[in-house]
Design an enzyme around this catalytic site. Structure first.
Site, short mmCIF file in Angstrom:
data_model
loop_
_atom_site.label_atom_id
_atom_site.label_comp_id
_atom_site.label_asym_id
_atom_site.label_seq_id
_atom_site.Cartn_x
_atom_site.Cartn_y
_atom_site.Cartn_z
N CYS A 282 0.80 -1.16 0.04
CA CYS A 282 0.16 0.15 -0.11
C CYS A 282 1.02 1.18 -0.01
CB CYS A 282 -0.81 -0.05 1.20
SG CYS A 282 -1.81 -1.51 1.54
N ARG B 167 4.83 -0.26 -6.60
CA ARG B 167 4.80 -1.07 -5.28
C ARG B 167 3.69 -2.11 -5.69
NH1 ARG B 167 6.69 2.20 -0.62
NH2 ARG B 167 5.04 1.24 0.59
N TRP C 289 -3.21 -2.57 -1.38
CA TRP C 289 -2.61 -3.78 -1.63
C TRP C 289 -3.48 -4.89 -0.47
CZ3 TRP C 289 -0.25 -8.00 0.85
CH2 TRP C 289 0.16 -9.22 -0.18
N ASN D 67 -1.57 2.34 5.94
CA ASN D 67 -0.77 1.09 5.61
C ASN D 67 -0.45 0.16 6.72
OD1 ASN D 67 -0.52 2.24 2.99
ND2 ASN D 67 1.76 2.83 3.21
N GLY D 68 -0.44 -1.01 6.64
CA GLY D 68 -0.08 -1.95 7.70
C GLY D 68 -1.54 -2.68 7.98
N GLU E 183 16.31 -18.90 -7.26
CA GLU E 183 15.61 -17.51 -8.02
C GLU E 183 14.84 -17.32 -9.38
OE1 GLU E 183 15.18 -13.21 -8.17
OE2 GLU E 183 15.43 -14.76 -6.69
N LYS F 293 11.50 -16.15 -10.25
CA LYS F 293 10.71 -15.38 -11.39
C LYS F 293 9.91 -15.90 -11.98
CE LYS F 293 13.09 -12.09 -10.07
NZ LYS F 293 12.65 -12.54 -8.95
N GLU G 133 6.43 -15.86 -10.33
CA GLU G 133 5.93 -14.31 -9.80
C GLU G 133 5.34 -13.71 -11.14
OE1 GLU G 133 9.03 -12.13 -6.99
OE2 GLU G 133 9.78 -12.55 -8.76
N HIS H 48 15.09 -38.40 -4.22
CA HIS H 48 14.48 -38.39 -2.88
C HIS H 48 13.12 -37.48 -2.90
CE1 HIS H 48 18.12 -39.58 -0.86
NE2 HIS H 48 18.53 -38.94 -1.60
N LYS I 262 5.72 -4.63 -4.77
CA LYS I 262 7.28 -4.37 -4.62
C LYS I 262 8.02 -4.03 -3.33
CE LYS I 262 11.23 -3.50 -6.76
NZ LYS I 262 11.81 -4.58 -7.52
#
Length: 608
Positions: free
Chosen positions: A2, A27, A74, A99-100, A481, A485, A488, A504, A603
Site C-alpha cells: 500500500c 509497489r 494492496w 498502511n499496515g 531465484e 521469477k 512471480e 528423494h 514491490k
C-alpha cells in the site's frame, strides 16, 4: 505494498496527489482513492483498478482542495473492490488512509458496533476512522483524538487523517510502517516512499516509531508520547523514478538490460585506489570487521536467495561460518548467537517489515554489529544499521527483482572480500576476485545476446502448468531465484531442488509436461549434475540446460541448450542469473500477464 500520499498546501493539491499515486504504482496495488476537504465537506473518490481509472473518475467531476489524502491499496483484509479501497470515512467527518495491519481490529470493531458505529468495508483500516470519530466526542482536538486512538491500536501501521472540522490540519502517525514528511515551498507532503514526493520537496523528515505529526500549511509539530520532539531534516535526493521505459515494452526488461551498468556502479562506488573500501560503510567499519568470525544473514524473497549464494561464498572464500534465515522465521524462534558474529540484513527497499523486525529483535542478542545491504540510502533499514553497503543499482520499478538481485550478489562478494582478507583470503586471491567482478559488466552484456534464443524457447513454456529448476552448490540458490521469477510473473507453478535430491521425491513429478531447467556451471560437480540430468531424460522429461561453453553439452532430442561464457570462478552464479530472468520475462509476455505488476504481489512488503 500500500502507498500513502497526502498534502496540505497553499494551492490545489489534486494533481500532486495523483502524481504521487502514479509514482507509487511500482509497489503493487489493486485499488486507489483520494479524499479532499472543500468548504467543510469531504470529497471522496475511489475505485478498484489503476490510478488511471481513478484519474478518469476525478476528471469527470469537480474535485479540488488544498488538503487531501490518497492511497493505493494492496488487499490484506477484504477482497479488492471499491468499498474496501481507501480512504475510509466515519460519519462524513473523518477520512483516513492506512498502511499496515491492525492486529486487534476484530475486538475494536465489536466495541465500536456496540457503540452504534456501522462498518461499510471488510477492512481492518476502517476501525481507525471510527475510533478517531468516537474519541472526538470527548477530546478537545483532532490531535488528542488521534493520540487516544493510537493508544488502542496493536500492530504495525502508518496512517494519515483529515477532519472536515479542521480543514487546516493534517495528522500523521507512524508505528512500524514507513512514513515521511516532505518539506516543500508551497506546504507539506506525507508519503510512504520518497519517490512519491512532489518535485517541490527539497527536504524530508523520516518519522520514527511512535511519532505523531500535526501539520498545517505554515508549520508542523512532531509528538512522541504527547511531548514535542525534534527530528533531523535530510536533504532530499534529486534522483527520481523516470516513467520513461526508454523504448522497452516493460520496466522489467529495461531493468534486466540495465544490469551491466548497475553492477559497474556497485563496484565503482565501493572501491578506492583499486581496493575494496571498508570506510565507505562507516568510519568504524575496519575495527568492527576485525572482530568478525561468523556471519548471520537475514533476508526475504530474492534477497534471501542472494544470501544463500553468499553462504557458500563466506565459507569457501572467507573460511568463516555463515548461517542464513528467512526474516519471518528468524524473528519468531529462539537463537544461539555464536561469539563474534556479524548480523547482515539484505533488502532491496530497506522497508521490508519482517527484516526490520528481525533486525530489531537481533539487536538485543549480542551480535558484534549490524550491517545492511540495500539499494535505498534513505530507508529504515539503512538508518537502523551500524554499517551500510549500498548497491547503487538505481530505482527498480518492476515488482520482480532483476538488477537489485544481481547487485546484491556483487555487494555480498565485496563484503566477503573485506571479511575474508582477515581470515583465509590471500592478497592474490582477493585481486583475482576483483578482476572477476570488474569483468562482469561486459560478460553480462554478452549473456544478454541470448535474448532471441530465450524468447524462442519461451514458447515451450506458454502452456505449461509446472516447471522444475535444478542446481548444485552455490548455483542451487540461482535455480531458486529462477523458479521464483517464473512463478512471480507468468503464474506457472515452479520450484527448485538441489539436483542431488531428485531421487528423494521430485523424480515422481517428471514427465513430458514438466520442463526441467538445469543450471550447469563448469565446476567440480558437473559430472554429478550430468548424471542427475540423465535421470530426467530417462523418464521422458524435457531438459533446458543453461551451461558454460566449456561443459561439453550437445543439443539432442529432449535437451535444449543455452550456452553462456561463464568460466569456473566464484562470480559465475551472477552470470547464470541473467538468462533465467530473460526466460521468465518472455514466458510472461507470451501468457499475457502483467509483467511489471503481477497479481497479488507488491514491490515493497511493508507488512508481515
Amino acid at each position: 505494498m500500500c502507498g500513502i500520499i497526502a498534502a496540505i498546501a497553499n494551492r490545489d493539491v489534486v494533481d500532486h496527489l495523483l502524481e504521487g499515486l502514479q509514482r507509487l504504482e511500482y509497489r503493487g496495488y489493486d485499488s486507489a482513492g483520494i479524499a479532499l476537504i472543500k468548504n467543510q465537506k469531504i470529497l471522496l473518490k475511489k475505485c478498484r483498478g489503476k490510478v488511471g481509472d481513478l484519474k478518469s473518475i476525478i476528471e469527470k467531476g469537480k474535485s479540488e482542495g488544498n488538503i487531501g489524502i490518497a492511497h493505493t491499496r494492496w488487499a490484506t483484509h477484504g477482497e479488492a473492490n471499491t468499498t474496501n479501497s481507501h480512504p475510509h470515512l466515519s460519519h462524513e467527518r473523518i477520512a483516513i488512509v492506512h498502511n499496515g495491519i491492525i492486529e486487534n481490529y476484530v475486538a475494536l470493531k465489536k466495541e465500536l458496533i456496540a457503540n452504534q458505529y456501522s462498518f461499510a468495508s471488510d477492512t481492518d483500516s476502517e476501525v481507525i476512522a471510527h475510533l478517531i470519530h468516537y474519541y472526538l466526542q470527548a477530546e478537545s482536538s483532532i490531535r488528542a483524538a488521534v493520540q487516544k486512538c493510537v493508544s488502542r491500536l496493536q500492530g504495525s501501521y502508518a496512517f494519515a487523517v483529515i477532519d472536515r472540522e479542521y480543514e487546516d490540519r493534517l495528522i500523521a502517525v507512524r508505528q512500524g510502517s514507513p512514513l515521511l514528511l516532505g518539506i516543500a515551498t508551497d506546504g507539506y507532503y506525507l508519503a510512504s516512499d520518497t519517490l512519491a514526493l512532489n518535485e517541490n520537496c527539497d527536504a524530508v523528515i523520516y518519522l520514527e516509531n511512535g511519532d505523531l505529526a500535526e501539520i498545517s500549511i505554515m508549520k508542523y509539530s512532531i509528538y512522541q508520547n504527547e511531548e514535542i520532539v525534534s527530528r533531523q531534516t535530510h536533504k532530499l535526493s534529486t534522483a527520481t523514478v523516470t516513467e520513461d521505459k526508454a523504448g522497452y515494452p516493460h520496466y522489467m526488461i529495461k531493468e534486466i538490460y540495465e544490469q551491466a551498468e548497475a553492477v559497474r556502479n556497485t563496484i565503482r562506488c565501493n572501491l578506492r585506489e583499486g581496493s575494496v573500501n571498508e570506510g565507505h560503510m562507516a568510519e568504524a567499519a575496519g575495527k568492527i570487521l576485525d572482530q568478525v568470525d561468523c556471519v548471520q544473514i537475514i533476508a526475504c524473497g530474492s534477497s534471501y536467495h542472494a544470501g544463500k549464494v553468499a553462504q557458500y561464498w563466506f565459507e569457501e572464500i572467507a573460511g568463516i561460518y555463515c548461517q542464513i534465515d528467512i526474516a519471518s522465521e528468524y524473528r519468531y524462534r529462539k537463537h544461539v548467537v555464536h561469539p563474534k558474529t556479524l548480523l547482515v540484513t539484505i533488502s532491496q527497499s530497506g522497508e521490508t517489515a519482517d527484516t526490520l523486525a528481525a533486525l530489531e529483535c537481533a539487536k538485543a542478542l549480542g551480535y558484534v554489529s549490524t550491517l545492511c545491504i540495500c539499494n535505498v540510502k534513505e530507508s529504515s533499514l539503512v538508518r537502523a544499521s551500524d554499517l551500510v553497503l549500498l548497491t547503487e543499482a538505481g530505482a527498480e520499478i518492476g515488482v520482480a527483482s532483476s538488477k537489485a538481485f544481481t547487485t546484491q550478489l556483487v555487494a555480498l562478494m565485496l563484503l566477503i572480500i573485506m571479511v575474508g582478507r582477515r581470515h583465509q583470503l590471500s592478497a592474490q586471491k582477493e585481486q583475482a576476485l576483483l578482476t572477476q567482478l570488474l569483468d562482469l559488466p561486459e560478460r553480462i552484456k554478452a549473456t544478454l545476446a541470448l535474448d532471441d534464443k530465450l524468447k524462442s524457447l519461451a514458447k515451450d513454456f506458454a502452456n505449461k502448468q509446472h516447471a522444475l529448476f535444478l542446481g548444485r552448490g552455490s548455483h542451487y540458490p540461482i535455480a531458486m531465484e529462477g523458479a521464483l521469477k517464473l512463478k512471480e510473473i507468468s503464474y506457472i507453478h515452479a520450484e527448485a531442488y538441489p539436483a542431488g535430491e531428485l531421487k528423494h521425491g521430485p523424480l515422481a513429478l517428471i514427465d513430458a509436461d514438466m520442463p526441467v531447467i538445469t543450471v550447469a556451471p563448469n565446476n567440480q560437480l558437473l559430472v554429478k549434475l550430468k548424471s542427475n540430468m540423465e535421470e530426467v531424460r530417462a523418464r521422458g522429461g524435457q531438459l533446458y540446460v543453461l551451461a558454460d561453453k566449456g561443459c561439453g553439452f550437445e543439443e539432442v532430442d529432449g535437451v535444449s541448450l543455452i550456452e553462456i561464457d561463464a568460466p569456473e570462478n566464484a562470480v559465475a552464479p551472477i552470470l547464470f542469473t541473467i538468462p533465467l530472468q530473460v526466460l521468465a520475462y518472455h514466458v510472461a509476455v507470451l501468457k499475457g500477464t502483467d509483467v511489471d505488476q503481477p497479481r497479488n504481489l507488491a514491490k515493497s512488503v511493508t507488512v508481515e
